[in-house]
Design a protein around this motif. Sequence first.
Motif, mmCIF file in Angstrom:
data_model
loop_
_atom_site.group_PDB
_atom_site.id
_atom_site.type_symbol
_atom_site.label_atom_id
_atom_site.label_comp_id
_atom_site.label_asym_id
_atom_site.label_seq_id
_atom_site.Cartn_x
_atom_site.Cartn_y
_atom_site.Cartn_z
ATOM 1 N N GLU A 72 78.433 65.861 6.406
ATOM 2 C CA GLU A 72 77.681 67.017 6.116
ATOM 3 C C GLU A 72 76.948 66.492 4.803
ATOM 4 O OE1 GLU A 72 78.638 71.475 3.987
ATOM 5 O OE2 GLU A 72 80.172 70.433 5.206
ATOM 6 N N ARG A 73 77.351 65.464 4.205
ATOM 7 C CA ARG A 73 76.724 65.097 2.832
ATOM 8 C C ARG A 73 75.571 64.427 3.223
ATOM 9 N NH1 ARG A 73 80.421 61.304 -0.741
ATOM 10 N NH2 ARG A 73 78.571 61.471 -2.045
ATOM 11 N N ASN A 76 72.911 67.260 4.177
ATOM 12 C CA ASN A 76 72.494 67.795 2.844
ATOM 13 C C ASN A 76 71.359 67.294 2.290
ATOM 14 O OD1 ASN A 76 74.238 70.160 2.923
ATOM 15 N ND2 ASN A 76 75.754 69.397 1.835
ATOM 16 N N ASN A 77 71.089 65.809 2.551
ATOM 17 C CA ASN A 77 70.126 65.160 1.978
ATOM 18 C C ASN A 77 68.881 65.648 2.633
ATOM 19 O OD1 ASN A 77 68.580 63.000 0.875
ATOM 20 N ND2 ASN A 77 70.384 61.700 0.511
ATOM 21 N N ARG A 78 67.929 65.959 2.176
ATOM 22 C CA ARG A 78 66.889 66.497 2.683
ATOM 23 C C ARG A 78 65.776 65.556 2.763
ATOM 24 N NH1 ARG A 78 65.165 71.876 3.065
ATOM 25 N NH2 ARG A 78 63.230 71.398 2.111
ATOM 26 N N THR A 81 66.724 63.399 5.932
ATOM 27 C CA THR A 81 66.635 64.129 7.302
ATOM 28 C C THR A 81 65.389 64.935 7.464
ATOM 29 O OG1 THR A 81 67.788 66.107 6.225
ATOM 30 C CG2 THR A 81 69.223 64.767 7.139
ATOM 31 N N GLY A 85 67.750 69.461 6.183
ATOM 32 C CA GLY A 85 68.889 69.859 5.270
ATOM 33 C C GLY A 85 69.987 70.263 6.350
ATOM 34 N N ASN A 86 70.931 71.168 5.837
ATOM 35 C CA ASN A 86 72.120 71.481 6.703
ATOM 36 C C ASN A 86 72.376 72.908 7.017
ATOM 37 O OD1 ASN A 86 74.963 70.763 7.266
ATOM 38 N ND2 ASN A 86 75.658 71.372 5.453
ATOM 39 N N SER A 87 71.098 73.436 7.337
ATOM 40 C CA SER A 87 71.019 74.836 8.031
ATOM 41 C C SER A 87 71.725 74.808 9.378
ATOM 42 C CB SER A 87 69.866 75.395 8.031
ATOM 43 O OG SER A 87 69.026 74.550 9.049
ATOM 44 N N ARG A 91 71.449 71.619 12.167
ATOM 45 C CA ARG A 91 72.843 70.807 12.595
ATOM 46 C C ARG A 91 72.863 70.900 14.116
ATOM 47 N NH1 ARG A 91 76.889 69.754 8.849
ATOM 48 N NH2 ARG A 91 77.634 68.682 10.676
ATOM 49 N N GLY A 220 68.777 66.673 -2.467
ATOM 50 C CA GLY A 220 69.737 67.759 -1.982
ATOM 51 C C GLY A 220 68.861 69.084 -1.765
ATOM 52 N N GLU A 221 69.815 69.903 -1.336
ATOM 53 C CA GLU A 221 69.045 71.376 -1.133
ATOM 54 C C GLU A 221 68.843 71.993 -2.056
ATOM 55 O OE1 GLU A 221 68.901 72.856 1.894
ATOM 56 O OE2 GLU A 221 69.933 71.731 3.264
#
Length: 225
Positions: A72-73, A76-78, A81, A85-87, A91, A220-221
């Motif tokens: 997850e970390r 979270n790093n936009r 990625t 993000g982590n939406s 995922r 981050g987000e």
Amino acid sequence: MKFVVGTAIWAIVGGISGYLLATQTKGTKLEDAVRLIFEREFVSFMSVLLGFILLGIYIFSAIIFALATVNERVANNRALTGGLGNSQSSRKAYPFLLAFYVAYIAILGVLTFYEFHPQGRSNISWPLFLISLASGVAMVWTGHRLWFLLDEFMRAIWLEAGALAAYITMVIVLIAGCAIAAGLMPPTSLYTGLVVYQIIYLIAYGYVAGKRDPNMLEMGEPEDA
């Protein structure tokens, strides 16, 4: 629109200037000097070098998306990625992005191998072709799934970056075509064009993404996500 018109004007002026320069210098010492540079296969050498760099970039991207799938970390790093993000949809998309890049690496690796070693062993030609064929099918399938998994905003960025990269590449191809027709440089391979397009696309994607969403450059987000 100003950018498109300005680029088109410069392309026309550059093409005319290049043609006039080529006709005026044909048979002179300047033409001999230009030929000496390009006959050393500098273009082919740079293409393979950039191809290896692109392979490194895509391998790194595949590793990032593999980690984002389970960590997850990292998700979270936009900045790592590509702004996903982590939406929830992101995922779900990460495994398909991983598969897409693995397939892309396989095809680019095969093309780079034959560009670097044109007289490749015939006994591995069919296995490499089958790998490329399977990878191409995988790219189409994962691309189709990603199109419906990700939101309209991300699809718009991909389309704009692809259109901008294709336009710039077309201008370069036209100018290079004039140089080849004038005899100032030897014909280039399809591999060289592919490498040039990929580099331009990566730059265009970063430019379009940064313009549309400056938060993509953050680690981050964003607070308003």
